[in-house]
Design a protein around this motif. Structure first.
Motif, mmCIF file in Angstrom:
data_model
loop_
_atom_site.group_PDB
_atom_site.id
_atom_site.type_symbol
_atom_site.label_atom_id
_atom_site.label_comp_id
_atom_site.label_asym_id
_atom_site.label_seq_id
_atom_site.Cartn_x
_atom_site.Cartn_y
_atom_site.Cartn_z
ATOM 1 N N GLU A 29 66.339 45.596 16.069
ATOM 2 C CA GLU A 29 66.693 45.349 17.463
ATOM 3 C C GLU A 29 66.889 43.858 17.744
ATOM 4 O O GLU A 29 67.714 43.478 18.558
ATOM 5 N N LYS A 30 66.097 43.020 17.078
ATOM 6 C CA LYS A 30 66.135 41.577 17.305
ATOM 7 C C LYS A 30 66.070 40.868 15.943
ATOM 8 O O LYS A 30 65.015 40.423 15.507
ATOM 9 N N GLN A 93 70.563 40.199 21.059
ATOM 10 C CA GLN A 93 69.383 39.330 21.010
ATOM 11 C C GLN A 93 69.032 39.023 19.570
ATOM 12 O O GLN A 93 69.107 39.893 18.703
#
Length: 121
Positions: A29-30, A93
């Motif tokens: 996700e990041k 992100q």
């Protein structure tokens, strides 16, 4: 620069790198955006540390950036390009890993370029 001064410089950068990497881990996700500078070229990679895969990369070794050298302006251009490539993959992100370099000049220009493209840190 003498051999001793050069080894001290490398040792200090390695120490900064390990200190920063204790807390920075890239996930799906990041992911982690890392920067490497050589005397002639710049390299930026976005890495998912859980799988150990590089999700996107850009460098001055690529054909379209071959004529550019390691300058602040080039850092901004590479930052914008990595931002575009990440947005194409749906990544908005990242965690910024300065790789032991001080956060100014070229390293800061890469981060600012990625922010300009729409990536959040």
């Amino acid at each position: 620069m003498s051999v001793r001064e050069l080894s001290d410089k490398i040792r200090k950068r390695d120490r900064r790198r390990t200190h920063v990497r204790k807390t920075i881990v890239g996930t799906a996700e990041k992911p982690r955006m890392t920067v490497f500078r050589s005397n002639l070229h710049l390299y930026v990679q976005v890495i998912d540390d859980t799988l150990g895969h590089t999700l996107a990369s850009v460098s001055t070794m690529e054909q379209q950036f071959r004529s550019l050298r390691a300058t602040v302006q080039t850092g901004g251009v590479l930052g914008e390009e990595i931002g575009k490539r990440l947005l194409e993959k749906g990544i908005t992100q990242v965690v910024f890993d300065r790789n032991g370099y001080k956060y100014h000049g070229i390293v800061k220009a890469i981060a600012d370029g990625a922010r300009k493209a729409g990536i959040k840190f």
